[in-house]
Design a protein around this motif. Structure first.
Motif, PDB file in Angstrom:
ATOM      1  N   TYR A   1       0.800  -1.226   0.007  1.00  0.00           N
ATOM      2  CA  TYR A   1      -0.135   0.040   0.160  1.00  0.00           C
ATOM      3  C   TYR A   1       0.776   1.242  -0.191  1.00  0.00           C
ATOM      4  CZ  TYR A   1       0.896  -0.424   5.112  1.00  0.00           C
ATOM      5  OH  TYR A   1       1.468  -0.475   6.165  1.00  0.00           O
ATOM      6  N   LEU A   2       0.154   2.233  -0.381  1.00  0.00           N
ATOM      7  CA  LEU A   2       0.678   3.525  -0.378  1.00  0.00           C
ATOM      8  C   LEU A   2      -0.001   4.772   0.271  1.00  0.00           C
ATOM      9  CD1 LEU A   2       2.941   5.762  -1.833  1.00  0.00           C
ATOM     10  CD2 LEU A   2       1.185   6.107  -3.831  1.00  0.00           C
ATOM     11  N   TYR A   3       0.576   5.337   1.140  1.00  0.00           N
ATOM     12  CA  TYR A   3       0.140   6.498   1.894  1.00  0.00           C
ATOM     13  C   TYR A   3       0.362   7.827   1.296  1.00  0.00           C
ATOM     14  CZ  TYR A   3      -0.678   9.821   5.805  1.00  0.00           C
ATOM     15  OH  TYR A   3      -0.740  10.901   6.617  1.00  0.00           O
ATOM     16  N   VAL A   4      -0.594   8.551   1.090  1.00  0.00           N
ATOM     17  CA  VAL A   4      -0.094  10.092   0.610  1.00  0.00           C
ATOM     18  C   VAL A   4      -0.905  11.067   1.288  1.00  0.00           C
ATOM     19  CG1 VAL A   4       0.117  11.592  -1.387  1.00  0.00           C
ATOM     20  CG2 VAL A   4       0.452   9.493  -1.821  1.00  0.00           C
ATOM     21  N   ARG A   5      -0.457  11.930   2.172  1.00  0.00           N
ATOM     22  CA  ARG A   5      -1.025  12.530   3.168  1.00  0.00           C
ATOM     23  C   ARG A   5      -2.094  13.525   2.330  1.00  0.00           C
ATOM     24  NH1 ARG A   5       2.574  15.728   5.828  1.00  0.00           N
ATOM     25  NH2 ARG A   5       1.592  17.615   4.527  1.00  0.00           N
ATOM     26  N   ARG A   6      -3.150  13.811   2.901  1.00  0.00           N
ATOM     27  CA  ARG A   6      -4.250  14.090   2.068  1.00  0.00           C
ATOM     28  C   ARG A   6      -4.033  15.681   1.558  1.00  0.00           C
ATOM     29  NH1 ARG A   6      -9.267  12.921   2.027  1.00  0.00           N
ATOM     30  NH2 ARG A   6      -9.113  11.879   4.301  1.00  0.00           N
ATOM     31  N   ASP A   7      -3.180  16.450   2.320  1.00  0.00           N
ATOM     32  CA  ASP A   7      -2.922  17.943   1.589  1.00  0.00           C
ATOM     33  C   ASP A   7      -1.957  17.977   0.429  1.00  0.00           C
ATOM     34  OD1 ASP A   7      -1.402  17.359   3.932  1.00  0.00           O
ATOM     35  OD2 ASP A   7      -0.468  19.193   3.839  1.00  0.00           O
ATOM     36  N   LEU A   8      -1.193  16.476   0.330  1.00  0.00           N
ATOM     37  CA  LEU A   8      -0.253  16.435  -0.639  1.00  0.00           C
ATOM     38  C   LEU A   8      -0.671  15.883  -1.737  1.00  0.00           C
ATOM     39  CD1 LEU A   8       2.802  15.219   1.574  1.00  0.00           C
ATOM     40  CD2 LEU A   8       2.361  17.571   0.908  1.00  0.00           C
ATOM     41  N   GLN A   9      -1.637  15.371  -1.916  1.00  0.00           N
ATOM     42  CA  GLN A   9      -2.379  14.491  -2.991  1.00  0.00           C
ATOM     43  C   GLN A   9      -2.297  15.128  -4.324  1.00  0.00           C
ATOM     44  OE1 GLN A   9      -5.748  12.732  -1.245  1.00  0.00           O
ATOM     45  NE2 GLN A   9      -4.779  10.999  -0.107  1.00  0.00           N
ATOM     46  N   GLU A  10      -2.725  16.333  -4.063  1.00  0.00           N
ATOM     47  CA  GLU A  10      -2.978  17.096  -5.352  1.00  0.00           C
ATOM     48  C   GLU A  10      -1.837  17.345  -6.148  1.00  0.00           C
ATOM     49  OE1 GLU A  10      -5.480  21.073  -6.704  1.00  0.00           O
ATOM     50  OE2 GLU A  10      -5.439  20.714  -4.679  1.00  0.00           O
ATOM     51  N   ARG A  11      -0.811  17.558  -5.222  1.00  0.00           N
ATOM     52  CA  ARG A  11       0.629  17.670  -5.848  1.00  0.00           C
ATOM     53  C   ARG A  11       1.361  16.530  -6.197  1.00  0.00           C
ATOM     54  NH1 ARG A  11       4.438  20.700  -3.503  1.00  0.00           N
ATOM     55  NH2 ARG A  11       3.837  20.426  -1.366  1.00  0.00           N
ATOM     56  N   PHE A  12       0.967  15.402  -5.647  1.00  0.00           N
ATOM     57  CA  PHE A  12       1.569  13.859  -5.966  1.00  0.00           C
ATOM     58  C   PHE A  12       1.648  13.560  -7.294  1.00  0.00           C
ATOM     59  CE2 PHE A  12       1.491   9.297  -6.186  1.00  0.00           C
ATOM     60  CZ  PHE A  12       2.751   9.121  -5.807  1.00  0.00           C
ATOM     61  N   ASP A  13       2.908  13.413  -7.794  1.00  0.00           N
ATOM     62  CA  ASP A  13       3.059  13.434  -9.106  1.00  0.00           C
ATOM     63  C   ASP A  13       3.925  12.069  -9.482  1.00  0.00           C
ATOM     64  OD1 ASP A  13       3.851  13.643 -11.915  1.00  0.00           O
ATOM     65  OD2 ASP A  13       5.163  15.536 -11.674  1.00  0.00           O
ATOM     66  N   SER A  14       3.017  11.020  -9.796  1.00  0.00           N
ATOM     67  CA  SER A  14       3.492   9.649  -9.820  1.00  0.00           C
ATOM     68  C   SER A  14       4.252   9.098 -10.868  1.00  0.00           C
ATOM     69  CB  SER A  14       2.196   8.654  -9.757  1.00  0.00           C
ATOM     70  OG  SER A  14       2.907   7.282  -9.959  1.00  0.00           O
ATOM     71  N   PRO A  15       5.473   8.665 -10.956  1.00  0.00           N
ATOM     72  CA  PRO A  15       6.082   8.295 -12.082  1.00  0.00           C
ATOM     73  C   PRO A  15       5.749   7.029 -12.792  1.00  0.00           C
ATOM     74  CG  PRO A  15       6.953   7.100  -9.862  1.00  0.00           C
ATOM     75  CD  PRO A  15       6.012   8.278  -9.443  1.00  0.00           C
ATOM     76  N   LEU A  16       4.560   6.298 -12.129  1.00  0.00           N
ATOM     77  CA  LEU A  16       3.973   5.248 -12.847  1.00  0.00           C
ATOM     78  C   LEU A  16       2.322   5.386 -13.125  1.00  0.00           C
ATOM     79  CD1 LEU A  16       5.480   2.579 -10.737  1.00  0.00           C
ATOM     80  CD2 LEU A  16       6.135   2.948 -12.853  1.00  0.00           C
ATOM     81  N   PRO A  17       2.018   6.418 -13.831  1.00  0.00           N
ATOM     82  CA  PRO A  17       0.834   7.143 -14.047  1.00  0.00           C
ATOM     83  C   PRO A  17       0.010   6.242 -14.839  1.00  0.00           C
ATOM     84  CG  PRO A  17       2.067   8.230 -15.408  1.00  0.00           C
ATOM     85  CD  PRO A  17       3.013   7.348 -14.876  1.00  0.00           C
ATOM     86  N   GLY A  18      -0.465   4.976 -14.643  1.00  0.00           N
ATOM     87  CA  GLY A  18      -1.193   4.171 -15.275  1.00  0.00           C
ATOM     88  C   GLY A  18      -2.503   4.466 -15.241  1.00  0.00           C
ATOM     89  N   TRP A  19      -3.528   3.739 -16.099  1.00  0.00           N
ATOM     90  CA  TRP A  19      -4.680   4.148 -16.494  1.00  0.00           C
ATOM     91  C   TRP A  19      -5.697   3.999 -15.082  1.00  0.00           C
ATOM     92  CZ3 TRP A  19      -9.299   0.891 -17.733  1.00  0.00           C
ATOM     93  CH2 TRP A  19      -9.180  -0.411 -17.377  1.00  0.00           C
ATOM     94  N   ASN A  20      -5.308   3.138 -14.264  1.00  0.00           N
ATOM     95  CA  ASN A  20      -6.042   3.122 -13.007  1.00  0.00           C
ATOM     96  C   ASN A  20      -6.243   4.311 -12.208  1.00  0.00           C
ATOM     97  OD1 ASN A  20      -6.900  -0.037 -11.835  1.00  0.00           O
ATOM     98  ND2 ASN A  20      -6.274   0.313 -13.718  1.00  0.00           N
TER      99      ASN A  20
END
Lengths: 396, 396
Positions: B232-251
């Protein structure tokens, strides 16, 4: 009885693969969505139960060695290999297709070397390949250029590092010319990456024969591995030593239990592994692959073409002219194992079909997709699917 | 009867969590390897069988909506959330720990911004985190610097982009000070990434309370999700909008079935998804998490410390002096839920222990690891484990 129903009976009577249907759990529906999720092979439930209750529940940690869990990714890769024309030792199973596209494409760019700054990607690709290609390009400092597969030869050049192509288009069912495109990519000094999601298990791929560099594919469509079963990565043997994965997890280490701080990649296909394999999904897939025992991919291809030919014939005979437009090429050399029909109000039409036991799927905005899995779809079902489609469309 | 056996009986008699053992499939062995592979929860086999036979076998493709397959990653993330002190909507399940370390660390570097060029990584980490961190550094143009966790505060500075730390050391069982280290990372303007593999399910983590930025963890140790169950992956709520994944799959797309060529990341935890989730492993995990119904993590922690205290007491009483050296800190604040003993010929000693029904594991070159899962380990078992260990060592 219509001419087509008579033909269906004859075709079923002479279908040498008809007996394979008994290797699956099926019901009265005509299941034409095996290009999205393959049907359940009959061997899977018992195997999964053994994996859960005995291997995990009783042997627990010992199963990593005693039940062959640790070596499952490469063992199951070797089971898939003959289905895509690969010799053993070049395929490893694990992770999703998207993650494998990332490994393969970054690996391809690194194999191509520093001087090449452009990645070509199939402009008509299933979206995830494009999204991941964009990330791979960004993270390797390359430019991504979407190109229709037919335009790839003209787009290749000294700048081309890698080319990501689909063997069969997910939407239209068009089969791209893997041998000639691979040869063109190679001639340009670039590295080819093929996505086999919609071809593996439905038609011959010939990875080794055609000199493909890298390939990925899912296992839950024509390979019937189950929902979200792990994908696979093919790295041609002579490239393995230089394959440089962007996801060098401990499972890809030469000595994974050495717990060494320095990374030393394992030789062979194992280099494509990342983290701990998801054993339940992985071993369900292994059981599912037993349906291929004694089955020839050439025979599967012959039946696949007979099925799609017959479906198109029935649709032409039953569906009022002008109500559907076939997006799938008529030429066998350009056809995968699905038929895509453009149709007004396609979402509602597919819902009505499903209500009546004909299961395909709908792809936004106006496409009906019908997948034909030769292992369990018969000609009688094909005739019925076309007939029900005609009734649904005509009843409007 | 020894003093320790009497104590064990008393401790078991007053153990408020003792009844939870019935939620697992166990035998007469003392299973102290739950920090590697958790035991089988009793609810899992029936659930998996339903997923295979009914959801896949009968409903087939319909299960993506009707059986809740599509939303499983975030739904199960919400089930894990309270166990690690996170509010709902911040955890998504899927992929291996290694893949999630890559997502989290690249995401962290991007959150930190261009000006920061160094990544700190726990120098004593389980190797995969180090290997993946090296790849993340290479692909983001940062420098990787291994630092012992206790030295992190002194190593932080204006250059620090991200810090990857383990909550509990996989080898020694040392518990690192997550609150103060997280605060120090934040004070330096860097982004924290915690690996919770060896703490989640064994002790309180307090992700939200302590302001952790990102975290990852596996689910097959103290969460008992099964072999290779998804991480699992936790991204704190206030960072989610700026979270820029290196694995941007269709899901992870805002509109995954829109089949759009342009990538638009979904809001919320879903942004951490990649490809199609492995449903069999995922839903086995969901069933496994039911053992936590009504269980307090604080009570689990209290029992965990009582178990490891008692084990150390028994080892001191039974094992001849000088034959084992405890690598696990004595202070409760520095101890996870395992005890690591350095011992001559540790590989052979562990093999003998396992033969006699005491299952721990061996970590190269000389460490015996014993994991204590409070949900199913009792004090009688602990006493027996120490006694058998003493017998094995003394018989040399």
């Amino acid at each position: 009885m219509s001419e087509q129903r008579v033909r269906a009976e004859k075709l079923d009577a002479t279908d040498e693969l008809a007996g394979l249907r008994a290797r699956f759990v099926l019901d009265d529906a005509v299941y034409l969505d095996g290009n999205s999720l393959g049907a359940l092979p009959a061997a899977v439930p018992g195997r999964v139960d053994d994996v859960v209750r005995r291997q995990w529940g009783e042997l627990r940690i010992r199963s990593w060695t005693e039940s062959g869990w640790w070596t499952a990714p490469e063992r199951i890769g070797d089971r898939i290999a003959p289905l895509v024309g690969a010799a053993a030792g070049q395929i490893v199973v694990g992770d999703s297709t998207s993650v494998n596209v990332f490994k393969a494409l970054v690996g391809a760019v690194r194999l191509a070397g520093e001087g090449r700054d452009e990645i070509l990607v199939d402009a008509t690709t299933f979206p995830t390949d494009g999204y991941i290609a964009e990330s791979a390009a960004r993270m390797t400092g390359r430019t991504l250029r979407p190109v229709a597969p037919s335009q790839v030869p003209g787009a290749l050049g000294d700048r081309t590092a890698a080319v990501l192509l689909n063997h069969v288009d997910y939407r239209t069912g068009r089969l791209h010319d893997l041998p000639s495109l691979t040869a063109a990519v190679r001639a340009a000094g670039a590295v080819s990456v093929w996505d086999l999601c919609h071809s593996a298990g439905a038609l011959p791929v010939g990875l080794d024969e055609h000199g493909v560099d890298l390939a990925v594919g899912c296992t839950y469509k024509y390979l019937n591995g189950g929902p979200g079963s792990p994908a696979y990565l093919y790295v041609r043997r002579d490239l393995q030593e230089r394959f440089d994965s962007p996801l060098p997890g401990w499972n890809s280490h030469a000595e994974p239990f050495g717990m060494r701080r320095d990374y030393e990649p394992a030789p062979g296909a194992v280099r494509g592994r990342v983290g701990t394999p998801d054993i339940l999904s992985m071993l369900a897939l292994e059981a599912a692959l037993e349906v291929w025992d004694g089955v020839s991919v050439d025979a599967v291809r012959a039946k696949s073409l007979a099925l799609t030919d017959f479906f198109l014939e029935c649709v032409a005979a039953y569906v009022p002219a002008g109500r559907v437009e076939c997006l799938t090429p008529d030429a066998h050399a350009e056809r995968g194992s699905q038929v895509a029909l453009r149709c007004a109000d396609a979402g509602r039409v597919m819902a009505r079909l499903i209500e009546r036991g004909v299961v395909g799927d709908f792809r936004h905005p106006d496409v009906l997709r019908f997948g034909f899995t030769p292992l369990y779809v018969g000609f009688g079902g094909v005739e019925r699917a076309a007939r029900v489609l005609a009734e649904v469309i005509s009843s409007d």
